[in-house]
Design an enzyme around this catalytic site. Structure first.
Site, PDB file in Angstrom:
ATOM      1  N   SER A 116       0.669  -1.369   0.099  1.00  0.00           N
ATOM      2  CA  SER A 116      -0.218  -0.161  -0.167  1.00  0.00           C
ATOM      3  C   SER A 116       0.898   1.134   0.440  1.00  0.00           C
ATOM      4  O   SER A 116       2.136   1.326   0.248  1.00  0.00           O
ATOM      5  CB  SER A 116      -0.969   0.228   1.215  1.00  0.00           C
ATOM      6  OG  SER A 116      -1.537   1.058   1.331  1.00  0.00           O
ATOM      7  N   TYR A 140      -1.591   0.255  10.087  1.00  0.00           N
ATOM      8  CA  TYR A 140      -2.411  -0.422   9.306  1.00  0.00           C
ATOM      9  C   TYR A 140      -0.829  -0.471   8.484  1.00  0.00           C
ATOM     10  O   TYR A 140      -0.411  -1.197   7.358  1.00  0.00           O
ATOM     11  CB  TYR A 140      -3.481   0.130   8.295  1.00  0.00           C
ATOM     12  CG  TYR A 140      -3.547   0.442   7.131  1.00  0.00           C
ATOM     13  CD1 TYR A 140      -3.772  -1.831   6.651  1.00  0.00           C
ATOM     14  CD2 TYR A 140      -3.037   0.489   6.060  1.00  0.00           C
ATOM     15  CE1 TYR A 140      -3.682  -1.939   5.293  1.00  0.00           C
ATOM     16  CE2 TYR A 140      -3.327   0.860   4.367  1.00  0.00           C
ATOM     17  CZ  TYR A 140      -3.263  -0.981   4.098  1.00  0.00           C
ATOM     18  OH  TYR A 140      -3.813  -2.016   2.436  1.00  0.00           O
ATOM     19  N   LYS A 144       2.008  -3.146   6.933  1.00  0.00           N
ATOM     20  CA  LYS A 144       2.373  -3.269   5.156  1.00  0.00           C
ATOM     21  C   LYS A 144       3.377  -3.480   5.196  1.00  0.00           C
ATOM     22  O   LYS A 144       4.490  -4.367   4.557  1.00  0.00           O
ATOM     23  CB  LYS A 144       1.726  -2.067   4.197  1.00  0.00           C
ATOM     24  CG  LYS A 144       0.494  -2.731   4.232  1.00  0.00           C
ATOM     25  CD  LYS A 144      -0.364  -4.312   3.351  1.00  0.00           C
ATOM     26  CE  LYS A 144      -1.917  -3.786   3.394  1.00  0.00           C
ATOM     27  NZ  LYS A 144      -2.211  -5.708   2.800  1.00  0.00           N
TER      28      LYS A 144
END
Ligand code: UDP
Length: 329
Positions: A116, A140, A144
């Site tokens: 991402s 988050y 990643k």
């Protein structure tokens, strides 16, 4: 190739499954259907119900023998990751470790991973290239980035080659109408705009109009999900051909502001789409625009469907077939 698509019933995963099947791969979807949808399961794919948090589930799947896997199974709500990090640790981090251990044990040596733009954090410069500093601003984004680092270790120790694909803003739907599942409780701009256009929400809140952009609203790079799906096919071909890992940014390189997106949606849908400026949303960067030159040169990726009108029309063509967010007309 025999390809296991983990998270293949989700929004991006179902588009990847279709692209992989069209490219001639024998595809199997593995999904726990926590956010993935049965309606997204394509007839071309076999299906295994299972959860990456359960090492036994994922080992049993890999023991069927796969040449490659695509890993898209993750929680992805930036805001939620800051209040419930445990979910993200267990699913995104531990779940990926379960996948890598099962892949390693079964002899599967190729993985395409959904990374991402969130690995970068607030841009220090734009366009963002692959070497841009990586300082995620959410848990988050941290998961990643951490997974990218774990992948690099499994490459050097176990010889598992990986393609980390850093998506910018995924949007749009399969233009031929094969994928029609709507995400439940969408958090992203275009699905919310669609819900307002359908009359399911009263208005759109535009988060801030005092940014340093051409109209004061945030500038983002929206890339069509079918273009993203093609990148997975190309990345897998690269892993097979070159036997080397890679990490690339995937964006259309066309910046669109929130206001421009809303105006285009009014034009394409012919609906009013009431919108109101509200305060900034915590954590939003002013502009998030990548260069995808590396993806073009390494994997021959050229987005074809990522113009604003196609993004909106392909999404609208799905939404308008629904009576309510869960019931198709
Ligand atoms: N946005 C907005 N209203 C909404 C949802 C999103 O103004 O209800 C804006 C958001 O502030 C950002 C852009 O739309 O500038 C894209 O947001 P999204 O959540 O889709 O993706 P992000 O860029 O955060 O990954």
């Amino acid at each position: 190739m025999k390809v296991l698509i983990i998270g293949g019933a989700g929004y991006i995963g179902s588009h990847v499954t279709k692209a992989m099947a069209l490219a001639g791969h024998e595809v199997t979807v593995f999904d726990n259907l926590s956010s993935g949808l049965l309606v997204n399961l394509l007839p071309a794919a076999a299906f295994i119900a299972g959860d990456i948090r359960h090492a036994d589930d994922i080992s049993a799947a890999f023991s069927r023998g796969f040449d490659a896997c695509v890993h898209l199974a993750a929680f992805k709500a930036v805001g939620e990751s800051m209040v419930e990090p445990e979910k993200y640790s267990v699913n995104n981090l531990s779940g990926t470790i379960n996948i890598l251990n099962a892949a390693s044990a079964s002899g599967c040596r190729k993985i395409v991973f959904s990374s991402s733009a969130a690995v970068f954090g607030s841009p220090e410069y734009v366009p963002i290239d692959e070497d841009h500093p990586k300082n995620p601003e959410s848990y988050y984004g941290f998961t990643k980035l951490e997974i990218e680092r774990i992948l690099a270790w499994y490459d050097s120790i176990r010889g598992i080659k990986f393609a980390a694909l850093r998506y910018f803003n995924a949007a749009g739907y399969d233009p031929s109408g094969d994928i029609v599942g709507l995400e439940r409780n969408p958090q992203n701009l275009l699905p919310i705009v669609m819900e307002v256009a359908m009359g399911w929400r009263k208005e759109l809140q535009i988060f801030g109009n005092d940014y340093d952009t051409r109209d004061g609203t945030c500038l983002r790079d929206y890339v069509h999900v079918s273009d993203l799906a093609d990148a997975h096919v190309n990345a897998l071909a690269y892993l097979e051909r070159e036997g080397k890992s890679l990490a690339v940014n995937l964006g259309s390189e066309k910046g669109v502001t929130v206001t421009e997106m809303v105006e285009a949606a009014r034009r394409v849908t012919g609906r009013d789409i009431p919108a109101r400026y509200t305060g900034r949303r915590a954590g939003d960067a002013s502009s998030l625009i990548p260069t995808s030159a590396l993806a073009r040169s390494l994997i021959g990726w050229n987005p074809r469907l990522s113009d604003v009108d196609t993004l909106i029309k392909s999404t609208w063509d799905v939404y308008r077939t629904y009576r309510t967010p869960t019931e198709r007309a």
